[in-house]
Scaffold this motif. Structure first.
Motif, mmCIF file in Angstrom:
data_model
loop_
_atom_site.group_PDB
_atom_site.id
_atom_site.type_symbol
_atom_site.label_atom_id
_atom_site.label_comp_id
_atom_site.label_asym_id
_atom_site.label_seq_id
_atom_site.Cartn_x
_atom_site.Cartn_y
_atom_site.Cartn_z
ATOM 1 N N TYR A 139 0.817 -1.271 0.123
ATOM 2 C CA TYR A 139 0.089 0.179 0.013
ATOM 3 C C TYR A 139 0.885 1.227 0.110
ATOM 4 C CZ TYR A 139 -4.114 -2.401 1.310
ATOM 5 O OH TYR A 139 -5.629 -3.040 0.947
ATOM 6 N N LEU A 168 -4.354 11.087 -9.017
ATOM 7 C CA LEU A 168 -5.255 10.319 -9.564
ATOM 8 C C LEU A 168 -4.553 9.767 -10.826
ATOM 9 C CD1 LEU A 168 -8.880 11.166 -8.812
ATOM 10 C CD2 LEU A 168 -7.393 9.515 -7.693
ATOM 11 N N CYS A 197 -1.464 7.546 -10.434
ATOM 12 C CA CYS A 197 -1.810 6.255 -9.768
ATOM 13 C C CYS A 197 -2.044 5.486 -11.212
ATOM 14 C CB CYS A 197 -2.734 6.068 -8.991
ATOM 15 S SG CYS A 197 -2.343 6.666 -7.382
ATOM 16 N N SER A 198 -2.890 5.667 -11.971
ATOM 17 C CA SER A 198 -3.316 5.100 -13.348
ATOM 18 C C SER A 198 -2.236 4.300 -13.841
ATOM 19 C CB SER A 198 -3.880 5.881 -14.116
ATOM 20 O OG SER A 198 -4.492 5.365 -15.260
ATOM 21 N N VAL A 253 -7.780 2.456 -5.470
ATOM 22 C CA VAL A 253 -7.608 3.644 -4.886
ATOM 23 C C VAL A 253 -8.732 4.202 -4.148
ATOM 24 C CG1 VAL A 253 -7.273 6.400 -5.656
ATOM 25 C CG2 VAL A 253 -6.092 4.454 -6.848
ATOM 26 N N GLU A 254 -8.443 4.670 -2.927
ATOM 27 C CA GLU A 254 -9.291 5.398 -1.838
ATOM 28 C C GLU A 254 -8.826 6.965 -1.709
ATOM 29 O OE1 GLU A 254 -10.722 2.653 1.290
ATOM 30 O OE2 GLU A 254 -9.299 1.214 0.488
ATOM 31 N N LEU A 292 -4.596 9.895 0.387
ATOM 32 C CA LEU A 292 -4.971 8.783 -0.720
ATOM 33 C C LEU A 292 -4.391 7.289 -0.158
ATOM 34 C CD1 LEU A 292 -4.252 8.990 -4.240
ATOM 35 C CD2 LEU A 292 -2.718 7.700 -2.883
ATOM 36 N N ARG A 293 -5.000 6.499 -0.716
ATOM 37 C CA ARG A 293 -4.442 4.982 -0.307
ATOM 38 C C ARG A 293 -4.731 4.481 -1.508
ATOM 39 N NH1 ARG A 293 -7.569 1.044 3.966
ATOM 40 N NH2 ARG A 293 -6.038 1.946 5.241
ATOM 41 N N ALA A 294 -3.708 3.613 -2.091
ATOM 42 C CA ALA A 294 -3.688 2.874 -3.306
ATOM 43 C C ALA A 294 -2.766 1.579 -3.006
ATOM 44 C CB ALA A 294 -3.032 3.571 -4.336
ATOM 45 N N PHE A 333 -12.601 2.486 -7.461
ATOM 46 C CA PHE A 333 -12.414 3.762 -6.837
ATOM 47 C C PHE A 333 -13.307 4.106 -5.637
ATOM 48 C CE2 PHE A 333 -13.056 8.450 -6.655
ATOM 49 C CZ PHE A 333 -11.623 8.866 -6.023
#
Length: 268
Positions: free
Chosen positions: A175, A189, A192-193, A199-200, A217-219, A227
């Protein structure tokens, strides 16, 4: 948070003997040397550390660790972690090592640019990566007199580099947790893609009815969940600030003063 003058024998590289103070975090469970002039941690790294669901034995890396505030708050809440940090500024890297010793918490600190990590670090993976990048693009904020604070406020490294570097260092299913200004969420965002999923976003609002100024952000590396944009975490009670009054909501006060975890919302 309380402060006492620095013992001259503990002053960090680049700091004058009287340039540091000792500050209490988590109700005194963590004590940190910080520069009197320069970057001084507030509640942001404490909230970031509280958001990480680490467990004993896991490996944690912080990008841009400063004086080690988030790492040491996380280590105080979850004993038995392997804690590692990367810091560009030599004086803050040294300060992080000294803060680790101050709190009897082993820290492995690399002095490096996160976009050009040393080979010893590029060969390792971590269960968690956390980051509190500069909130402004370079030149997009009022200049600070102190060079350390200037870099902390407005870094030259794009957010995309922070996120792609984190993704490379994460183990599968690991994470990333990051705190940043809400107006930079679109950049996060996009970055992250393609490299991180599930993603949260948890907005952080000062008071009920106020717009969120910050987001967590959490990913997850390899994550496939949809999402999720959560409702905001409200930090303070009431609709306005009252002078000399502690106004944090109970759950937020428990995070800041007692070292409680920040519990992410779940689907109902």
């Amino acid at each position: 948070m309380t402060a006492t003058p620095c013992d001259p024998s503990l002053s960090g590289v680049g700091f004058a003997p009287d340039a540091l103070s000792l500050n209490d975090f988590l109700g005194g469970r963590v004590r940190l040397w910080q520069p009197l002039q320069g970057y001084r941690a507030g509640v942001d790294p404490v909230l970031l550390a509280a958001a990480v669901p680490a467990r004993a034995g896991e490996r944690v890396l912080e990008l841009g660790c400063g004086g080690g505030q988030a790492l040491l708050c996380l280590g105080a809440r979850v004993p038995g972690l392997m804690l590692c940090g990367v810091e560009l500024q030599a004086e803050y890297a040294d300060l992080a090592r000294r803060n680790g010793a101050q709190n009897n918490q082993p820290l492995e600190i690399f002095e490096a640019d996160l976009s050009v990590l040393p080979m010893a670090l590029r060969q390792r993976q971590f269960d968690h990566v956390l980051a509190n990048p500069p909130y402004y693009r370079a030149g997009a904020h009022s200049p600070a007199e102190d060079a350390g604070r200037q870099i902390a406020l407005g870094g030259a490294t794009p957010l995309a580099i922070w996120i792609t570097t984190a993704a490379k260092r994460l183990a599968p299913k690991g994470y990333l947790h990051m705190i940043q200004r809400a107006d930079r969420l679109p950049e996060m965002l996009v970055a992250c893609s393609g490299c991180l999923g599930s993603v949260e976003i948890l907005p952080l609002a000062a008071r009920q009815g106020r717009a969120a100024e910050l987001v967590l952000l959490r990913a997850r590396k390899g994550g496939r969940a949809d999402f999720r944009l959560h409702g905001p975490l409200i930090l303070h009670q009431g609709d306005r600030h009252l002078a000399d009054a502690e106004s944090y909501r109970d759950e937020v006060g428990a995070i800041l003063r007692q070292g409680a975890a920040l519990v992410w919302p779940t689907l109902k």
